[in-house]
Design a protein around this motif. Sequence first.
Motif, PDB file in Angstrom:
ATOM      1  N   ALA A  42      62.372  14.566  35.432  1.00  0.00           N
ATOM      2  CA  ALA A  42      61.140  14.319  35.012  1.00  0.00           C
ATOM      3  C   ALA A  42      59.997  15.021  36.004  1.00  0.00           C
ATOM      4  CB  ALA A  42      60.866  12.637  35.147  1.00  0.00           C
ATOM      5  N   GLY A  43      59.019  15.436  35.387  1.00  0.00           N
ATOM      6  CA  GLY A  43      57.849  16.162  36.037  1.00  0.00           C
ATOM      7  C   GLY A  43      57.772  17.644  35.965  1.00  0.00           C
ATOM      8  N   TYR A  44      58.937  18.133  35.706  1.00  0.00           N
ATOM      9  CA  TYR A  44      59.158  19.870  35.446  1.00  0.00           C
ATOM     10  C   TYR A  44      59.072  20.161  34.216  1.00  0.00           C
ATOM     11  CZ  TYR A  44      60.801  19.601  40.513  1.00  0.00           C
ATOM     12  OH  TYR A  44      60.869  19.451  41.674  1.00  0.00           O
ATOM     13  N   ILE A  45      58.630  21.435  33.983  1.00  0.00           N
ATOM     14  CA  ILE A  45      58.420  22.034  32.791  1.00  0.00           C
ATOM     15  C   ILE A  45      59.804  21.855  31.868  1.00  0.00           C
ATOM     16  CG2 ILE A  45      58.127  24.256  31.390  1.00  0.00           C
ATOM     17  CD1 ILE A  45      56.347  25.115  33.753  1.00  0.00           C
ATOM     18  N   GLY A  46      59.692  21.261  30.635  1.00  0.00           N
ATOM     19  CA  GLY A  46      60.729  21.121  29.780  1.00  0.00           C
ATOM     20  C   GLY A  46      60.826  19.729  29.163  1.00  0.00           C
ATOM     21  N   ASP A  47      61.952  19.225  28.531  1.00  0.00           N
ATOM     22  CA  ASP A  47      61.963  17.922  27.966  1.00  0.00           C
ATOM     23  C   ASP A  47      62.410  16.909  28.761  1.00  0.00           C
ATOM     24  OD1 ASP A  47      60.975  19.039  25.613  1.00  0.00           O
ATOM     25  OD2 ASP A  47      62.923  19.297  24.470  1.00  0.00           O
ATOM     26  N   ASP A  48      61.660  15.765  28.873  1.00  0.00           N
ATOM     27  CA  ASP A  48      62.242  14.710  29.666  1.00  0.00           C
ATOM     28  C   ASP A  48      63.290  14.034  28.923  1.00  0.00           C
ATOM     29  OD1 ASP A  48      59.931  14.962  31.423  1.00  0.00           O
ATOM     30  OD2 ASP A  48      58.668  13.564  30.495  1.00  0.00           O
ATOM     31  N   ILE A  49      64.298  13.180  29.914  1.00  0.00           N
ATOM     32  CA  ILE A  49      65.578  12.720  29.414  1.00  0.00           C
ATOM     33  C   ILE A  49      65.034  11.756  28.114  1.00  0.00           C
ATOM     34  CG2 ILE A  49      67.453  11.462  30.159  1.00  0.00           C
ATOM     35  CD1 ILE A  49      67.013  14.201  31.489  1.00  0.00           C
ATOM     36  N   GLU A  50      64.035  11.088  28.218  1.00  0.00           N
ATOM     37  CA  GLU A  50      63.676  10.126  27.065  1.00  0.00           C
ATOM     38  C   GLU A  50      63.398  10.739  25.591  1.00  0.00           C
ATOM     39  OE1 GLU A  50      62.381  10.037  30.099  1.00  0.00           O
ATOM     40  OE2 GLU A  50      63.030   8.172  30.997  1.00  0.00           O
ATOM     41  N   SER A  51      63.239  12.243  25.995  1.00  0.00           N
ATOM     42  CA  SER A  51      63.046  12.875  24.678  1.00  0.00           C
ATOM     43  C   SER A  51      64.153  12.604  23.386  1.00  0.00           C
ATOM     44  CB  SER A  51      62.516  14.226  24.701  1.00  0.00           C
ATOM     45  OG  SER A  51      63.764  15.048  25.345  1.00  0.00           O
ATOM     46  N   VAL A  52      65.342  12.715  23.866  1.00  0.00           N
ATOM     47  CA  VAL A  52      66.586  12.526  23.025  1.00  0.00           C
ATOM     48  C   VAL A  52      66.277  11.000  22.409  1.00  0.00           C
ATOM     49  CG1 VAL A  52      68.053  14.099  24.589  1.00  0.00           C
ATOM     50  CG2 VAL A  52      68.024  11.321  24.777  1.00  0.00           C
ATOM     51  N   VAL A  53      66.067  10.021  22.953  1.00  0.00           N
ATOM     52  CA  VAL A  53      65.869   8.985  22.249  1.00  0.00           C
ATOM     53  C   VAL A  53      64.561   9.055  21.459  1.00  0.00           C
ATOM     54  CG1 VAL A  53      65.395   6.193  22.445  1.00  0.00           C
ATOM     55  CG2 VAL A  53      66.668   7.894  24.325  1.00  0.00           C
TER      56      VAL A  53
END
Length: 471
Positions: free
Chosen positions: A211-222
């Motif tokens: 979280a906080g870096y460029i890319g998808d957060d972990i919650e994006s899978v949910v």
Amino acid sequence: MEEKMEDNNVHGSDGEDTKKEQEEYEKFCYVCRRSEQVTGPMISMPGSMNLCHDCMQKAFDSVTQGGFDLSKIPNMPYMNLNLNDLGKLNSQDFDIPKKQKIKKRSDKEAKPEISLKDIPAPHVIRQKLDEYVIGQEQAKKVISVAVYNHYKRVYLTEKGLTDEEGNVQIEKSNILMIGPTGSGKTYLVKTLAKLLDVPLAIADATSLTEAGYIGDDIESVVSKLLSAAGNDVDKAERGIIFIDEIDKIAKKKSTSSRDVSGESVQQELLKLLEGSTVEVPVGSNQKNALTPMTSVRTDNILFICGGAFPDLEDIIKERLKEKSSMGFSAELKDRYEKDSNILFQVTNEDLRKFGMIPEFLGRLPISVTLESLNKDLLIRVLKEPKNAILKQYKKLLELDEVQLVFEEEALEWIAEEAMKKKTGARALRAIIENFMLDIMYEIPKDPSIGSVVITRAYLDKKGGPFIQMRS
């Protein structure tokens, strides 16, 4: 008087319709974008704006502390806006974000319950998988039992039969799938979700970062699962999430910088795999001030992680060779060099050496290995599944009233070429597309063609296909 009464009745019915329409939408704070379920009752402002009590209190604090400065409120979209201008927000000069429609059930509305009759038995799941997936007998058996037990756990949880009064609590069992590329990992999960009629989200672990870096957060899978369920939270909480390329988040063996796409992603995934309540954006993979949020529990979501794990064979061979010793009972050093299914001997120790942390592996108690496809299995993949590649091409030519036939020797040639590419079943379509191009181009030219037979000589470029004209 009668006309006025009628007008009042009309306005009254319109007001009720408007009220009902508003109840279908969940309120979100215009500043912090939290839902009414999180913040409690909100204050409705002119211009269809809703503010939670926390943001309203911050606004009053900024007024009492020497001047009204909306810039002190985080995420406020209009920094120079005066409260007197709030009534003008309906004009075309201001773009108010549209509310996302989220399906939420009231307390009076009964939540649809799952029953044991709705859960297919393991042998039924296995039979359905056999219609689409060739080979992988052990994998289909393990997955069928794991899914059956998982949804029995969901049934017991929703019935309240897993309390702390002495009843047995069934732990969550997520699945780890290991197999070479093209062996059918993603196809197995897609077929499984279609059979169970549950929402499925397929995410790629390569795009996940801390979280906080460029890319998808972990919650994006949910968030993807919620979108697949039509923003129905209850339906999403019974779904399946397949995280592909899970081997790409392995811990880096030597790095001087922070591992934001490796071990840290595994650490962040722990809470999802174990079961927790997460705030996810609705209709987007990115969290920002203009995206509504909702809460989703992952306790009853089945997580399936899959990966090819390249170079894992070398780690397994190194461990097995350590058992070799001198004497008549010693194992040969090259015994495992030509073993195509050496992944079946994988252990958690091998996966830890590959770069997976123990906590992550502990939350994936069921591991299943998929075998690499040999020549015979590739030929079966061409012919037997319900949506086999050959059946697809035959259906295409049937629309032109042309019969397509493949000789057995031609199928053997295709399987041999696919094995050379070492990409599993994915290579089959690429090969067929190549030699079927000319046939699909030429056949519509001549309506008198009745059938086409694909021969090995045509595939070897030593002849052409056998064409029969209509009688």
